[in-house]
Design a protein around this motif. Structure first.
Motif, PDB file in Angstrom:
ATOM      1  N   PRO A  58     -27.984 -13.549  12.038  1.00 31.44           N
ATOM      2  CA  PRO A  58     -28.236 -14.990  11.930  1.00 31.44           C
ATOM      3  C   PRO A  58     -29.313 -15.472  12.883  1.00 31.44           C
ATOM      4  CG  PRO A  58     -26.364 -14.658  13.355  1.00 31.44           C
ATOM      5  CD  PRO A  58     -26.824 -13.287  12.930  1.00 31.44           C
TER       6      PRO A  58
ATOM      7  N   PHE B 213     -32.846 -22.820   4.478  1.00 30.96           N
ATOM      8  CA  PHE B 213     -32.537 -21.447   4.071  1.00 30.96           C
ATOM      9  C   PHE B 213     -32.028 -21.439   2.643  1.00 30.96           C
ATOM     10  CE2 PHE B 213     -29.166 -23.243   6.716  1.00 30.96           C
ATOM     11  CZ  PHE B 213     -28.043 -23.165   5.904  1.00 30.96           C
TER      12      PHE B 213
ATOM     13  N   ILE C 226     -28.304 -14.781   2.477  1.00 28.38           N
ATOM     14  CA  ILE C 226     -28.994 -15.972   2.989  1.00 28.38           C
ATOM     15  C   ILE C 226     -30.278 -15.533   3.680  1.00 28.38           C
ATOM     16  CG2 ILE C 226     -28.861 -17.936   4.559  1.00 28.38           C
ATOM     17  CD1 ILE C 226     -27.011 -18.171   2.164  1.00 28.38           C
TER      18      ILE C 226
ATOM     19  N   SER D 128     -34.625 -19.913   7.071  1.00 29.28           N
ATOM     20  CA  SER D 128     -34.355 -20.615   8.331  1.00 29.28           C
ATOM     21  C   SER D 128     -35.491 -20.383   9.322  1.00 29.28           C
ATOM     22  CB  SER D 128     -33.018 -20.161   8.940  1.00 29.28           C
ATOM     23  OG  SER D 128     -32.643 -21.011   9.997  1.00 29.28           O
TER      24      SER D 128
ATOM     25  N   VAL E 238     -27.004 -11.944   5.719  1.00 37.90           N
ATOM     26  CA  VAL E 238     -27.944 -12.964   6.167  1.00 37.90           C
ATOM     27  C   VAL E 238     -29.084 -12.348   6.972  1.00 37.90           C
ATOM     28  CG1 VAL E 238     -26.501 -13.419   8.203  1.00 37.90           C
ATOM     29  CG2 VAL E 238     -28.161 -15.131   7.502  1.00 37.90           C
TER      30      VAL E 238
ATOM     31  N   ARG F 164     -23.477 -21.426  10.841  1.00 38.07           N
ATOM     32  CA  ARG F 164     -24.552 -22.256  10.287  1.00 38.07           C
ATOM     33  C   ARG F 164     -24.878 -21.851   8.847  1.00 38.07           C
ATOM     34  NH1 ARG F 164     -29.644 -22.076  12.104  1.00 38.07           N
ATOM     35  NH2 ARG F 164     -30.019 -24.145  11.227  1.00 38.07           N
ATOM     36  N   TYR F 165     -24.615 -20.593   8.527  1.00 34.64           N
ATOM     37  CA  TYR F 165     -24.957 -20.072   7.200  1.00 34.64           C
ATOM     38  C   TYR F 165     -23.714 -19.836   6.350  1.00 34.64           C
ATOM     39  CZ  TYR F 165     -29.090 -19.483   9.984  1.00 34.64           C
ATOM     40  OH  TYR F 165     -30.139 -19.732  10.834  1.00 34.64           O
TER      41      TYR F 165
ATOM     42  N   ALA G  72     -31.685 -14.629   8.777  1.00 36.56           N
ATOM     43  CA  ALA G  72     -32.148 -15.992   8.975  1.00 36.56           C
ATOM     44  C   ALA G  72     -32.701 -16.160  10.377  1.00 36.56           C
ATOM     45  CB  ALA G  72     -31.000 -16.971   8.746  1.00 36.56           C
TER      46      ALA G  72
END
Length: 291
Positions: A74, A212, A128, A131, A106, A288-289, A108
């Motif tokens: 992340p 994102f 994801i 970002s 993820v 956050r994701y 990001a």
């Protein structure tokens, strides 16, 4: 003239396991997992120091067709993200090997910076990505300590030495100074992405705003090159007999118990508080994701 060693190898080839005959295509795989540059007494951190040996070993693998990186991060420290990115590119150039990056859950922020080290980015359609921005977060305790009757005694030499002290009231000029730094780091991040992704990037207005997307949407935006997974992709490229050779770091018993190479900072005592705060920060990054 055939050397005795070559003759011996030829005679031994039929009785050796297939993976030792040098006949199967080999792709070394390095996993880049976790928050970047957030060490704690018990929690391993994704830094250049923690992955350098694995990267060196992967790129030195005899007969490697290319190197694969599995990214699941992340983000975190922009400095460590850039250092790892640069080391991958340096090794790729030195060894003249391609780099394929595979995104799991993820990639990001700093995790996407790691992904940009690849010559090709392959993402799970539900992962994801993106970002592309910079964030700083913290807490303000000035009102809390006032209610508790605690005096904050802070002495500095230099008027900006205690900028953004969490136990002092926030100042507008301090926040603006932080935002200036963030803008500079953000511009560096954008330049790196543009350099690596080039003309594949779309002109979407939110591309560099910190937004994102899923891996599938990232394909349309030019953030990734295709959707898929490592096994399917490598078999398509190198055949069904391709060997995906996991490269794992060698760690000592002391390091596994303490999370540090020097064995200092046991989680007993003061290390527990540090571990707890790091765990909260790391959890916040993943959350956050939606993970």
């Amino acid at each position: 003239m055939t050397s005795p060693l070559s003759s011996l190898r030829r005679l031994a080839r039929p009785i050796l396991p297939e993976r030792l005959r040098g006949e199967r295509p080999v792709v070394p795989v390095v996993r880049l997992q976790g928050a970047i540059g957030m060490p704690s007494p018990l929690r391993a951190s994704l830094t250049l120091a923690s992955v350098a040996a694995s990267l060196e070993k992967a790129f030195a693998t005899p007969g490697a067709k290319e190197v694969a990186l599995i990214v699941n991060s992340p983000g975190g420290s922009p400095v460590q993200s850039r250092l790892i990115h640069q080391r991958v590119r340096q090794l790729a150039k030195e060894k003249e090997l391609g780099v394929a990056v595979f995104i799991e859950d993820v990639a990001a922020s700093g995790g996407y910076m790691l992904a940009c080290a690849g010559d090709e980015i392959v993402a799970d359609p539900s992962s994801i990505v993106g970002s592309i921005g910079v964030v700083s977060a913290g807490f303000g305790f000035d009102r809390a300590i006032e209610r508790l009757g605690v005096d904050r005694r802070l002495y500095t030499s230099g008027e900006n030495k205690a900028i953004l002290d969490p136990f002092s009231p926030e100042k507008a000029e301090d926040v603006e100074r932080l935002k200036e730094l963030q803008r500079e780091v953000h511009e560096q991040f954008i330049a790196l992405v543009k350099e690596r992704r080039g003309a594949t990037l779309s002109d979407h207005p939110d591309l560099f705003t910190g937004a994102f997307w899923t891996g599938a949407a990232g394909l349309d935006l030019g953030l990734v090159d295709r959707v898929g997974d490592i096994r399917t992709t490598m078999r398509e490229r190198w055949g069904d007999k391709v060997e995906l050779r996991a490269i794992t770091p060698q760690t000592s018993l002391i390091k596994r118990l303490t999370g540090r190479a020097d064995g200092v900072g046991s989680a007993f005592g003061s290390g527990l508080a540090e571990e707890a705060m790091t765990a909260v920060e790391t959890r916040a990054l993943w959350s956050r994701y939606g993970l």
